[in-house]
Structure formats: structure tokens, C-alpha cells
Design a protein around this motif. Structure first.
Motif, PDB file in Angstrom:
ATOM      1  N   MET A   1       0.816  -1.185   0.000  1.00 30.95           N
ATOM      2  CA  MET A   1       0.000   0.000   0.000  1.00 30.95           C
ATOM      3  C   MET A   1       0.868   1.262   0.000  1.00 30.95           C
ATOM      4  N   ALA A   2       1.930   1.292   0.779  1.00 31.00           N
ATOM      5  CA  ALA A   2       2.822   2.454   0.822  1.00 31.00           C
ATOM      6  C   ALA A   2       3.465   2.684  -0.545  1.00 31.00           C
ATOM      7  N   CYS A   3       3.878   1.621  -1.206  1.00 30.82           N
ATOM      8  CA  CYS A   3       4.499   1.757  -2.530  1.00 30.82           C
ATOM      9  C   CYS A   3       3.497   2.311  -3.537  1.00 30.82           C
ATOM     10  N   ARG A   4       2.269   1.858  -3.503  1.00 30.78           N
ATOM     11  CA  ARG A   4       1.238   2.372  -4.410  1.00 30.78           C
ATOM     12  C   ARG A   4       0.906   3.824  -4.094  1.00 30.78           C
ATOM     13  N   LEU A   5       0.882   4.165  -2.822  1.00 25.48           N
ATOM     14  CA  LEU A   5       0.570   5.521  -2.396  1.00 25.48           C
ATOM     15  C   LEU A   5       1.602   6.536  -2.912  1.00 25.48           C
ATOM     16  N   ALA A   6       2.832   6.089  -3.143  1.00 24.52           N
ATOM     17  CA  ALA A   6       3.880   6.978  -3.651  1.00 24.52           C
ATOM     18  C   ALA A   6       3.491   7.598  -4.985  1.00 24.52           C
ATOM     19  N   PHE A   7       2.687   6.914  -5.779  1.00 27.35           N
ATOM     20  CA  PHE A   7       2.268   7.447  -7.073  1.00 27.35           C
ATOM     21  C   PHE A   7       1.376   8.680  -6.929  1.00 27.35           C
ATOM     22  N   ALA A   8       0.794   8.907  -5.763  1.00 24.49           N
ATOM     23  CA  ALA A   8      -0.003  10.109  -5.517  1.00 24.49           C
ATOM     24  C   ALA A   8       0.884  11.337  -5.351  1.00 24.49           C
ATOM     25  N   SER A   9       2.157  11.129  -5.083  1.00 26.80           N
ATOM     26  CA  SER A   9       3.102  12.234  -4.886  1.00 26.80           C
ATOM     27  C   SER A   9       3.353  12.959  -6.197  1.00 26.80           C
ATOM     28  N   PRO A  10       3.238  14.279  -6.199  1.00 29.64           N
ATOM     29  CA  PRO A  10       3.623  15.003  -7.408  1.00 29.64           C
ATOM     30  C   PRO A  10       5.115  14.804  -7.678  1.00 29.64           C
ATOM     31  N   PRO A  11       5.488  14.592  -8.937  1.00 26.15           N
ATOM     32  CA  PRO A  11       6.913  14.451  -9.251  1.00 26.15           C
ATOM     33  C   PRO A  11       7.686  15.718  -8.904  1.00 26.15           C
ATOM     34  N   SER A  12       8.956  15.538  -8.564  1.00 28.82           N
ATOM     35  CA  SER A  12       9.842  16.651  -8.240  1.00 28.82           C
ATOM     36  C   SER A  12      11.237  16.307  -8.741  1.00 28.82           C
ATOM     37  N   PRO A  13      11.968  17.281  -9.258  1.00 30.08           N
ATOM     38  CA  PRO A  13      13.341  16.993  -9.688  1.00 30.08           C
ATOM     39  C   PRO A  13      14.323  16.909  -8.519  1.00 30.08           C
ATOM     40  N   THR A  14      13.851  17.264  -7.309  1.00 27.27           N
ATOM     41  CA  THR A  14      14.768  17.310  -6.163  1.00 27.27           C
ATOM     42  C   THR A  14      14.315  16.476  -4.972  1.00 27.27           C
ATOM     43  N   ALA A  15      13.317  15.608  -5.167  1.00 25.19           N
ATOM     44  CA  ALA A  15      12.830  14.804  -4.041  1.00 25.19           C
ATOM     45  C   ALA A  15      12.164  13.527  -4.547  1.00 25.19           C
ATOM     46  N   PHE A  16      12.247  12.499  -3.735  1.00 25.41           N
ATOM     47  CA  PHE A  16      11.639  11.217  -4.080  1.00 25.41           C
ATOM     48  C   PHE A  16      10.123  11.258  -3.924  1.00 25.41           C
ATOM     49  N   ARG A  17       9.466  10.375  -4.633  1.00 29.26           N
ATOM     50  CA  ARG A  17       8.031  10.150  -4.477  1.00 29.26           C
ATOM     51  C   ARG A  17       7.898   8.954  -3.529  1.00 29.26           C
ATOM     52  N   VAL A  18       7.295   9.180  -2.367  1.00 29.12           N
ATOM     53  CA  VAL A  18       7.266   8.184  -1.295  1.00 29.12           C
ATOM     54  C   VAL A  18       5.856   8.090  -0.734  1.00 29.12           C
ATOM     55  N   GLY A  19       5.464   6.888  -0.329  1.00 31.02           N
ATOM     56  CA  GLY A  19       4.207   6.674   0.366  1.00 31.02           C
ATOM     57  C   GLY A  19       4.473   6.086   1.738  1.00 31.02           C
ATOM     58  N   CYS A  20       3.568   6.360   2.672  1.00 25.08           N
ATOM     59  CA  CYS A  20       3.730   5.873   4.044  1.00 25.08           C
ATOM     60  C   CYS A  20       2.371   5.581   4.648  1.00 25.08           C
ATOM     61  N   VAL A  21       2.291   4.486   5.380  1.00 23.59           N
ATOM     62  CA  VAL A  21       1.082   4.161   6.144  1.00 23.59           C
ATOM     63  C   VAL A  21       1.498   3.817   7.571  1.00 23.59           C
ATOM     64  N   ILE A  22       0.591   4.084   8.489  1.00 20.90           N
ATOM     65  CA  ILE A  22       0.791   3.665   9.879  1.00 20.90           C
ATOM     66  C   ILE A  22      -0.380   2.762  10.210  1.00 20.90           C
TER      67      ILE A  22
END
Length: 154
Positions: A1-22
Motif C-alpha cells: 500500500m505504501a508503494c502504491r501511495l507513492a504514485f499520488a506524490s507530485p513528481p519533483s526533480p529534487t525529491a523522491f516520491r514516497v508513500g507511508c502508512v501507519i
């Protein structure tokens, strides 16, 4: 789920796209977050932690799951995600992909272990965690600092 959630992150040239769940001790979702969720500088762990009350008793037996190893240092905010996690009672951290040294030196897993947390790397999911970052990883990076051009005498 965290890996799939990373796709919701807007792309950036200076930061990773990451997902996190608790999740709680029974595997129920307590909160979730992704990079740049509310602010251009948000990290996924930071967003997930902000979405739950810090004194929620369920955090004492919770697991934080991130697609990327939590950072120790960052350029955009004074405290890295590993430090934010260390401020909580969350005892277990799971991540899929060890942070490459593209932007920082990494080391979040070791820092959290030194804080007495159980840290688990699930490397079989690393490729899935890297996928939303493929463009960033393929982008050309200078391998040296450019030197100023000499000024011609006038």
C-alpha cells in the motif's frame, strides 16, 4: 500500500516520491501520507504522522511502513523523518527501499535502531518503491562542481 501511495506524490526533480502508512497492532490503517501531500516540502512519513494525534495510545504498538527508508537529514526542514518518528512511541518501522545517496547520506534505519526501534527492510519490494522515481533516477546528474571560466585580460 505504501508503494502504491507513492504514485499520488507530485513528481519533483529534487525529491523522491514516497508513500507511508501507519497501522495498528491488528493491521488496521491509522493514517497515511505521501510526499508533497499538503505542502511542496512534505515527506510521506511527516504527512502520515501529522494525520494522527501524537498521543494516540495505538501508536505504542503501531508499525510505520514507508516505501523509502526514513531520512535523517533534509534540506527543506530542520528535522528529518527518522527524528520525527523517534519522537513518537512507534516501535516498528518497515521500509522497502534503502535511501540512495542522491540527495542525502541516508542512515535513517541505523538511527532508528540506535533509538531502540525495530527496523525491517523488505528489499523484495524495493523495485516497486523505485518505480515512481524512475525519471528522477535516470535524470543526468553532474559528477563534479563546475569551475568558473577564466576571465580574459582586457
Amino acid at each position: 500500500m505504501a508503494c502504491r501511495l507513492a504514485f499520488a506524490s507530485p513528481p519533483s526533480p529534487t525529491a523522491f516520491r514516497v508513500g507511508c502508512v501507519i497501522i495498528d497492532a491488528d493491521g488496521r490503517l491509522l493514517s497515511q501520507g505521501y510526499s508533497r501531500q499538503h505542502d511542496p516540502h512534505d515527506h510521506a512519513e511527516e504527512a502520515a504522522l501529522a494525520a494522527i494525534t501524537p498521543n494516540d495510545a495505538r501508536l505504542r504498538s503501531a508499525t510505520l511502513i514507508s516505501s523509502l527508508e526514513p531520512c535523517v537529514a533534509r534540506a527543506s526542514r530542520p528535522r528529518g523523518c527518522a527524528l520525527l518518528i523517534a519522537d513518537t512511541p512507534i516501535p516498528r518501522i518497515v521500509y522497502a527501499w534503502r535511501e540512495p545517496t542522491l540527495f542525502t547520506a541516508g542512515g535513517g534505519a541505523e538511527f532508528l535502531e540506535r533509538q531502540g526501534r525495530t527496523v525491517v527492510e523488505v528489499s523484495r519490494l524495493a523495485a516497486e518503491a523505485r518505480t515512481p522515481n524512475d525519471g528522477l533516477l535516470r535524470a543526468p546528474r553532474p559528477d563534479h562542481v563546475s569551475q568558473p571560466l577564466p576571465v580574459a585580460d582586457g
